[in-house]
Design a protein around this motif. Structure first.
Motif, PDB file in Angstrom:
ATOM      1  N   SER A 120       0.842  -1.208   0.000  1.00  0.00           N
ATOM      2  CA  SER A 120       0.000   0.000   0.000  1.00  0.00           C
ATOM      3  C   SER A 120       0.873   1.252   0.000  1.00  0.00           C
ATOM      4  N   GLU A 121       2.106   1.144   0.483  1.00  0.00           N
ATOM      5  CA  GLU A 121       3.025   2.294   0.478  1.00  0.00           C
ATOM      6  C   GLU A 121       3.824   2.260  -0.822  1.00  0.00           C
ATOM      7  N   GLN A 122       3.749   3.352  -1.576  1.00  0.00           N
ATOM      8  CA  GLN A 122       4.281   3.308  -2.940  1.00  0.00           C
ATOM      9  C   GLN A 122       5.794   3.091  -2.980  1.00  0.00           C
ATOM     10  N   ALA A 123       6.547   3.736  -2.081  1.00  0.00           N
ATOM     11  CA  ALA A 123       8.013   3.581  -2.125  1.00  0.00           C
ATOM     12  C   ALA A 123       8.386   2.124  -1.842  1.00  0.00           C
ATOM     13  N   SER A 124       7.697   1.525  -0.871  1.00  0.00           N
ATOM     14  CA  SER A 124       7.965   0.125  -0.545  1.00  0.00           C
ATOM     15  C   SER A 124       7.557  -0.776  -1.715  1.00  0.00           C
ATOM     16  N   ALA A 125       6.407  -0.474  -2.320  1.00  0.00           N
ATOM     17  CA  ALA A 125       5.925  -1.290  -3.455  1.00  0.00           C
ATOM     18  C   ALA A 125       6.941  -1.272  -4.595  1.00  0.00           C
ATOM     19  N   ASP A 126       7.469  -0.093  -4.895  1.00  0.00           N
ATOM     20  CA  ASP A 126       8.448   0.013  -5.992  1.00  0.00           C
ATOM     21  C   ASP A 126       9.752  -0.700  -5.639  1.00  0.00           C
ATOM     22  N   HIS A 127      10.112  -0.611  -4.368  1.00  0.00           N
ATOM     23  CA  HIS A 127      11.343  -1.299  -3.925  1.00  0.00           C
ATOM     24  C   HIS A 127      11.176  -2.810  -4.089  1.00  0.00           C
ATOM     25  N   ILE A 128      10.019  -3.332  -3.691  1.00  0.00           N
ATOM     26  CA  ILE A 128       9.805  -4.782  -3.779  1.00  0.00           C
ATOM     27  C   ILE A 128       9.800  -5.217  -5.255  1.00  0.00           C
ATOM     28  N   ARG A 165       0.695  -4.751   6.728  1.00  0.00           N
ATOM     29  CA  ARG A 165      -0.158  -3.721   6.116  1.00  0.00           C
ATOM     30  C   ARG A 165      -1.306  -4.309   5.313  1.00  0.00           C
ATOM     31  N   ILE A 166      -1.860  -5.415   5.757  1.00  0.00           N
ATOM     32  CA  ILE A 166      -2.965  -6.030   5.016  1.00  0.00           C
ATOM     33  C   ILE A 166      -4.177  -5.095   4.998  1.00  0.00           C
ATOM     34  N   GLU A 167      -4.447  -4.457   6.123  1.00  0.00           N
ATOM     35  CA  GLU A 167      -5.629  -3.575   6.168  1.00  0.00           C
ATOM     36  C   GLU A 167      -5.517  -2.434   5.148  1.00  0.00           C
ATOM     37  N   PRO A 168      -4.421  -1.635   5.140  1.00  0.00           N
ATOM     38  CA  PRO A 168      -4.355  -0.596   4.100  1.00  0.00           C
ATOM     39  C   PRO A 168      -4.304  -1.156   2.680  1.00  0.00           C
ATOM     40  N   MET A 169      -3.777  -2.353   2.512  1.00  0.00           N
ATOM     41  CA  MET A 169      -3.754  -2.924   1.151  1.00  0.00           C
ATOM     42  C   MET A 169      -5.166  -3.280   0.687  1.00  0.00           C
ATOM     43  N   VAL A 170      -5.961  -3.813   1.601  1.00  0.00           N
ATOM     44  CA  VAL A 170      -7.360  -4.105   1.238  1.00  0.00           C
ATOM     45  C   VAL A 170      -8.122  -2.799   0.983  1.00  0.00           C
ATOM     46  N   GLU A 171      -7.826  -1.773   1.795  1.00  0.00           N
ATOM     47  CA  GLU A 171      -8.455  -0.449   1.559  1.00  0.00           C
ATOM     48  C   GLU A 171      -8.072   0.070   0.176  1.00  0.00           C
ATOM     49  N   LEU A 172      -6.828  -0.135  -0.206  1.00  0.00           N
ATOM     50  CA  LEU A 172      -6.381   0.296  -1.535  1.00  0.00           C
ATOM     51  C   LEU A 172      -7.184  -0.429  -2.622  1.00  0.00           C
ATOM     52  N   ALA A 173      -7.339  -1.736  -2.479  1.00  0.00           N
ATOM     53  CA  ALA A 173      -8.103  -2.508  -3.474  1.00  0.00           C
ATOM     54  C   ALA A 173      -9.530  -1.981  -3.569  1.00  0.00           C
ATOM     55  N   LEU A 174     -10.115  -1.678  -2.415  1.00  0.00           N
ATOM     56  CA  LEU A 174     -11.486  -1.133  -2.404  1.00  0.00           C
ATOM     57  C   LEU A 174     -11.545   0.212  -3.126  1.00  0.00           C
ATOM     58  N   SER A 175     -10.538   1.055  -2.842  1.00  0.00           N
ATOM     59  CA  SER A 175     -10.544   2.389  -3.443  1.00  0.00           C
ATOM     60  C   SER A 175     -10.354   2.312  -4.949  1.00  0.00           C
ATOM     61  N   LEU A 176      -9.725   1.235  -5.429  1.00  0.00           N
ATOM     62  CA  LEU A 176      -9.520   1.082  -6.869  1.00  0.00           C
ATOM     63  C   LEU A 176     -10.745   0.490  -7.568  1.00  0.00           C
ATOM     64  N   GLY A 177     -11.712   0.033  -6.795  1.00  0.00           N
ATOM     65  CA  GLY A 177     -12.940  -0.515  -7.385  1.00  0.00           C
ATOM     66  C   GLY A 177     -12.888  -2.007  -7.630  1.00  0.00           C
ATOM     67  N   ALA A 178     -11.959  -2.705  -6.961  1.00  0.00           N
ATOM     68  CA  ALA A 178     -11.864  -4.159  -7.143  1.00  0.00           C
ATOM     69  C   ALA A 178     -13.077  -4.851  -6.525  1.00  0.00           C
ATOM     70  N   SER A 179     -13.488  -5.968  -7.135  1.00  0.00           N
ATOM     71  CA  SER A 179     -14.581  -6.742  -6.556  1.00  0.00           C
ATOM     72  C   SER A 179     -14.045  -7.914  -5.738  1.00  0.00           C
ATOM     73  N   ARG A 180     -12.745  -8.168  -5.910  1.00  0.00           N
ATOM     74  CA  ARG A 180     -12.163  -9.305  -5.192  1.00  0.00           C
ATOM     75  C   ARG A 180     -10.713  -8.981  -4.875  1.00  0.00           C
ATOM     76  N   VAL A 181     -10.246  -9.450  -3.747  1.00  0.00           N
ATOM     77  CA  VAL A 181      -8.847  -9.281  -3.405  1.00  0.00           C
ATOM     78  C   VAL A 181      -8.311 -10.649  -2.982  1.00  0.00           C
ATOM     79  N   GLU A 182      -7.138 -10.942  -3.492  1.00  0.00           N
ATOM     80  CA  GLU A 182      -6.534 -12.239  -3.213  1.00  0.00           C
ATOM     81  C   GLU A 182      -5.272 -11.978  -2.401  1.00  0.00           C
ATOM     82  N   ILE A 183      -5.240 -12.463  -1.179  1.00  0.00           N
ATOM     83  CA  ILE A 183      -4.059 -12.279  -0.337  1.00  0.00           C
ATOM     84  C   ILE A 183      -3.218 -13.538  -0.490  1.00  0.00           C
ATOM     85  N   ALA A 184      -2.149 -13.391  -1.265  1.00  0.00           N
ATOM     86  CA  ALA A 184      -1.356 -14.555  -1.664  1.00  0.00           C
ATOM     87  C   ALA A 184      -0.008 -14.501  -0.967  1.00  0.00           C
ATOM     88  N   HIS A 185       0.161 -15.300   0.065  1.00  0.00           N
ATOM     89  CA  HIS A 185       1.480 -15.372   0.696  1.00  0.00           C
ATOM     90  C   HIS A 185       2.456 -15.982  -0.303  1.00  0.00           C
TER      91      HIS A 185
END
Ligand code: SF4
Ligand code: FES
Length: 360
Positions: A120-128, A165-185
């Motif tokens: 959910s944090e953009q700098a971390s997302a780009d780093h990963i 950060r699962i909670e903010p990541m799910v919030e991000l998916a919601l804000s993008l208009g996703a109908s489903r979110v898959e939490i894939a370890h």
């Protein structure tokens, strides 16, 4: 007990269109040796594969990679899936996929889009992802998917750096208009094995993530579907990998090799057939690699006499080989496996080291 020689009809096809990818994710599960662009099968061959898949009973095709958008003929391939009567799901990083191409895919009959997100944090997302600006592009293309009226799934790949950060990541998916979110370890196959100690979460993190998913499911019930499973190395029982070997699905590599699962090439001695030389039906029914772990005759104890063997099929053959060195063994993730201690040791082996990024 299922008849050992019965060959069921597959439901899903994973079409790995290319191994080319702009990102360098440390958890990439593709094999260490990638298929080259020159070896990729062409759109006409994919069209034949899709027709043969539909004739076999396949209902869904997952267009995957690498990054499928690296192929210029992607709209032609999507149209071929539609013409064959298959439901098509595009699995994309969102990087390299332009709004114009996406619109062409929608016109060609694409049914569904799945976009992976790293954090959910953009700098971390780009780093990963090993790619500056990847997160912004993913968010933008996700918005386009929704604007075109296509159903959107957000795939969140979870590991030690972002599991809190699962909670903010799910919030991000919601804000993008996703109908489903898959939490894939992260699943430790292919390139991801190199980074296992850097990616491995702690038991406390996993327990907290499980609680958080339950809380989020209750909070967002009716708004978004949240799919999640306990990660392999922390589960009591193994996953029913690919719905059982040679039972539900097949995988076609960019070069046309047909595998029973994504990682099957790690198992030494298996003979894979290629769609350049055989029809998909021949391969499904008769190729040695598909038949070797069909049914139950190959099972060892404790699976052979276990009541759960028709639910999980003894777990994952590739994981049994990678951890226990024996593809016929009970998946060591299972707490009944005599080698389960190996999994517990790996789950404890964490190291704060720099990622080894995937290179193409
Ligand atoms: Fe599944 Fe085998 Fe474990 Fe039984 S012993 S739960 S069949 S992996
Ligand atoms: Fe090969 Fe599970 S990944 S059987």
């Amino acid at each position: 007990m299922a008849a050992p020689n019965a060959v069921p009809a597959p439901l899903g096809l994973l079409a790995e269109l290319t191994h080319r990818c702009p990102l360098g994710c440390p958890y990439c599960s593709n094999p260490l040796a990638l298929d080259r662009r020159d070896d990729e099968i062409d759109a006409a061959t994919w069209a034949r594969v899709f027709r043969e898949a539909a004739a076999l009973g396949v209902l869904q095709v997952h267009l995957s990679g690498g990054e499928p958008a690296a192929r210029r003929d992607l709209p032609e391939i999507v149209k071929a899936a539609r013409d064959a009567g298959l439901y098509s799901n595009l699995i994309t990083s969102g990087v390299g996929l332009t709004p114009q191409t996406l619109a062409a895919l929608a016109d060609a009959g694409l049914d569904h889009v799945q976009v992976s997100m790293q954090d959910s944090e953009q700098a971390s997302a780009d780093h990963i992802a090993g790619y500056e600006g990847a997160s912004a592009r993913k968010r933008a293309i996700s918005g386009e998917v929704v604007r075109l009226g296509l159903p959107l799934t957000i795939n969140l790949v979870v590991h030690r750096a972002n599991v809190g950060r699962i909670e903010p990541m799910v919030e991000l998916a919601l804000s993008l208009g996703a109908s489903r979110v898959e939490i894939a370890h992260v699943q430790y196959y292919g390139w991801a094995m190199k980074n296992r100690a850097a990616l491995m979460p702690s038991k406390a993190q996993v327990d907290e993530a499980v609680r958080e998913v339950e809380m989020l499911r209750a909070r967002h019930h009716g708004r978004i579907v949240i799919d999640a499973v306990v990660p392999d190395y922390f589960a009591r029982f193994p996953k029913p990998c690919v719905g059982g070997w040679g039972r539900r699905s097949l995988n076609v590599t960019p070069a046309g090799k047909v595998l029973p699962c994504h990682a099957a090439e790690v198992i030494p001695g298996l003979e894979f057939w290629n769609v350049r030389e055989h029809s998909l039906g021949e391969i499904w029914r008769s190729s040695p690699a598909f038949n070797v772990f069909r049914g139950e005759a190959w099972m060892q104890e404790p699976c052979r006499s276990c009541a759960r063997r028709e639910q999980d099929f003894g777990g994952c053959r590739c994981q049994a080989f990678l951890i226990a060195g024996d593809a016929r063994a009970t998946d060591p993730v299972c707490h009944l496996s005599p080698r389960h201690a190996l999994v517990s040791q790996l789950a404890e082996a964490r190291e704060d080291m720099a990622y080894s990024y995937r290179t193409n």
